[in-house]
Design a protein around this motif. Sequence first.
Motif, PDB file in Angstrom:
ATOM      1  N   LYS A 438     -47.998  -7.328  36.681  1.00 20.58           N
ATOM      2  CA  LYS A 438     -46.914  -6.307  36.906  1.00 20.58           C
ATOM      3  C   LYS A 438     -47.332  -5.029  37.784  1.00 20.58           C
ATOM      4  CE  LYS A 438     -47.815  -4.024  32.481  1.00 20.58           C
ATOM      5  NZ  LYS A 438     -47.302  -3.899  31.073  1.00 20.58           N
ATOM      6  N   TYR A 439     -48.572  -5.284  38.193  1.00 17.03           N
ATOM      7  CA  TYR A 439     -49.221  -4.007  38.881  1.00 17.03           C
ATOM      8  C   TYR A 439     -49.058  -4.052  40.700  1.00 17.03           C
ATOM      9  CZ  TYR A 439     -51.184  -3.702  34.475  1.00 17.03           C
ATOM     10  OH  TYR A 439     -51.533  -3.647  33.226  1.00 17.03           O
ATOM     11  N   SER A 467     -47.511  -0.756  41.076  1.00 19.49           N
ATOM     12  CA  SER A 467     -46.948   0.281  39.978  1.00 19.49           C
ATOM     13  C   SER A 467     -48.155   0.333  39.042  1.00 19.49           C
ATOM     14  CB  SER A 467     -46.203  -0.908  39.023  1.00 19.49           C
ATOM     15  OG  SER A 467     -44.958  -1.084  39.799  1.00 19.49           O
ATOM     16  N   VAL A 468     -48.099   1.434  38.340  1.00 20.31           N
ATOM     17  CA  VAL A 468     -49.087   1.946  37.264  1.00 20.31           C
ATOM     18  C   VAL A 468     -48.086   2.298  35.980  1.00 20.31           C
ATOM     19  CG1 VAL A 468     -50.707   2.890  38.822  1.00 20.31           C
ATOM     20  CG2 VAL A 468     -49.102   4.685  37.922  1.00 20.31           C
ATOM     21  N   TYR A 469     -48.910   2.014  34.788  1.00 16.22           N
ATOM     22  CA  TYR A 469     -47.888   2.431  33.769  1.00 16.22           C
ATOM     23  C   TYR A 469     -48.704   3.401  32.780  1.00 16.22           C
ATOM     24  CZ  TYR A 469     -45.538  -2.064  34.791  1.00 16.22           C
ATOM     25  OH  TYR A 469     -44.720  -2.925  35.408  1.00 16.22           O
ATOM     26  N   GLY A 472     -46.809   2.919  28.732  1.00 16.58           N
ATOM     27  CA  GLY A 472     -45.904   1.820  28.808  1.00 16.58           C
ATOM     28  C   GLY A 472     -44.866   2.024  30.039  1.00 16.58           C
ATOM     29  N   LYS A 473     -44.861   3.226  30.667  1.00 17.27           N
ATOM     30  CA  LYS A 473     -43.717   3.506  31.483  1.00 17.27           C
ATOM     31  C   LYS A 473     -44.096   3.130  32.884  1.00 17.27           C
ATOM     32  CE  LYS A 473     -41.356   6.393  28.046  1.00 17.27           C
ATOM     33  NZ  LYS A 473     -40.966   7.754  27.472  1.00 17.27           N
ATOM     34  N   PRO A 474     -43.135   2.564  33.667  1.00 14.42           N
ATOM     35  CA  PRO A 474     -43.982   2.356  35.069  1.00 14.42           C
ATOM     36  C   PRO A 474     -43.619   3.521  36.182  1.00 14.42           C
ATOM     37  CG  PRO A 474     -41.659   1.350  34.885  1.00 14.42           C
ATOM     38  CD  PRO A 474     -42.171   1.969  33.523  1.00 14.42           C
ATOM     39  N   THR A 476     -43.709   3.415  40.454  1.00 17.72           N
ATOM     40  CA  THR A 476     -43.541   2.259  41.555  1.00 17.72           C
ATOM     41  C   THR A 476     -43.457   2.964  42.925  1.00 17.72           C
ATOM     42  OG1 THR A 476     -42.646   0.703  39.815  1.00 17.72           O
ATOM     43  CG2 THR A 476     -42.802   0.329  42.413  1.00 17.72           C
ATOM     44  N   SER A 522     -38.386   6.336  34.046  1.00 22.27           N
ATOM     45  CA  SER A 522     -38.504   6.900  32.525  1.00 22.27           C
ATOM     46  C   SER A 522     -38.086   8.549  32.894  1.00 22.27           C
ATOM     47  CB  SER A 522     -39.834   6.992  31.940  1.00 22.27           C
ATOM     48  OG  SER A 522     -40.655   7.623  33.045  1.00 22.27           O
TER      49      SER A 522
END
Length: 701
Positions: A438-439, A467-469, A472-474, A476, A522
């Motif tokens: 997902k990155y 994308s970094v989290y 738990g929130k991305p 992008t 977020s």
Amino acid sequence: MFGISKGYALKVLFGTVFVLNICVASAQRPITSNQNRNQYGTLPGLNNQNQNQMQYGSIGGVQDNDAPEEEADTTKKPPKIRKPLESYFFNDSIRARQSFAWNVNLERNDIDIIDVDTALVGFQNEYPYLQNNVGSAYLGNLGAASVPLDYFLRPQYRNFSFAQSFDAYLFTPQRVRYFNVKKPFTHLSYFMSGQTRRLEESFWGAHAQNVSPSTGFNVDYRSRGTRGIYTWQGTRERNLSLAFSHTGKKYSVHAGYIYNMQNVKENGGIMRDEDITDTVFEMPELIEVRLQDARNQLKNNTFYIVQSYGVPLRKLTDEDFSIAQNSSFFIGHSLELSKFYKKYTDTKAKSGDFYENWYISPTQSVDSMYERVLSNRIFVQIQPWDRDGPVGVINAGIGNDAHHYYQFSMEDYLTNRNKGVNKNGTFVYGSVEGKFRKYFSWDANIKYHLFGYRSQDLELGGDVAFSVYIAGKPITLKGSIGHTISTPDYWTENYFSNHYAWNNSFAKESETRISATLSVPSVGLELGAYQSLLKDRIYYDAQALPAQHGGNVSVSGLYARKDFRIGGLHLNHRVLLQFSTVQEVVPVPLASAYLSYFYEFNVVKNVLRLQIGLDGRYNTEYYAFGYNPATAQFYNQREKKLGNYPMIDVFVAAKWKRMRILAKMQHLNDNLFGDRNYFTVLHYPQNKRVFKMGFSWSFYD
């Protein structure tokens, strides 16, 4: 007459709900297999009972346990087990949803998952051309022409450019929604405003149903229209999409039919802008307009199908739920047949002062033109390892477009033969895409026209996203680059009608676009930067005629979206800054903004939720577009600057279980502050203050 009465509309609406629910109830089947219970959810009381008990309930009476067992009937076939959804298109998280939707790509074996809009946020924006970014310039009434304020969102039709101004309303194969639903899904919306003589109405209806976990169909229907508040301003617009899909383990097919229709009364705008800016008319229908009986009729019929078959490169085992995780290749074919027709009519007795030329008839116009495009594509897709791997899929294809154009000409009139013009072109295309979990994701694509019509046209582009989290929130970051070389649209070079005639020989256009966006969902933040370099740009000039700019034009844009939330208070902002080096060729306002401030709270928790707020739209002054009814094209007028006027709406929106309800006062600030310069297109004022109401209802049974 355009529009329908309120009572009749409500009868039709609730009658539709009743009929659809009867159809849905009659179409449902009992679910008997364990696989189907996993797919659709466990039903109350469903276990290993006798099949008749599952259908009709337990059999009454006393059971004799000592009675001899009956011998099994070996002549009966065992019930067929329905296969679960095994398609490589959907991952486990998508497959687990109660319902989901997607769009299909007609050039390769690919889909895009989309959201089904049932949220309360943004529900007050029912006009389709005001739903994206900072909105559009438009003629004031629903169903009429519009053009986005954001240059980077403006459509650029290469086929039948007469439909470009109505793009916000049209169904296309790329926009058609396909559904997978575990229960039949029905969605109905109805909006209305104004008195009966000025009635504006919108009705949207959709129904989706699966006949198996992999196979489904859906219907989308929209009807919009208005009688208008100014003279000769009525519209009626209808759109229908019938779609069918099967997404199996190896074979997939998407097919459908589309019908689009626009019937627009064209009044050419008001005769004197001062009737709005300097005078207060209680009855706007008394304001003199430029055309009294002109009309545009636009019709489109499209049939399409895209299908593919996958061949795994190793033998599948029982543990392979789908072929998404295995090396495979796919072969596919797509076909699209699209027909567009436009007719413009007027008479000189009432509209003679508007047009300078009357080439064919000195008293009336009946200008019709027609375009048909038949597209065939054969493609292959290679899945080297994992469909979601760093190199997920590699696509390649070849296609042919067969065009047929027809318009009235003096030669046809003299010979009584309607021969039209045929053009054919062949092209090849390819793409590659991949991701790392997902990155990281990326893709690159190319399309080149080998020979025939549009020979040497080129489309080249690529995208990358990181994308970094955090917790738990991305966060992008996306980048995109694209380059196109395009043959001019046929109609900008060849046109003959009662009011306009031209025979041009333009050079190919080219455009290079670069963009970067940063999004942090977020905290409701999105930032974007766009840059476009155009060469030999074709546009409609101040005389509403097609022209070509021989030099370069640079268009830059900066976009920001920030949504603040303080308890139940929402402060949502969208701001766009744009700059064009040649405004005569690409006109853009320096600043455009859409602001939405509202307070949201629960009236009854989990039952009724309410929003009360204000919406505001604004753009700075610039030489905004003019609009030509005969060609249905926006042109770059240099007569007058427009803008610097805020449009403010106040609304109350509610969500009661599955129903959304809206009450809105549109253009609240009409004549409140003395300034009445509410034009976004030359000579076309926005509607005056009007009360609007509507609802949207979803059914899952």
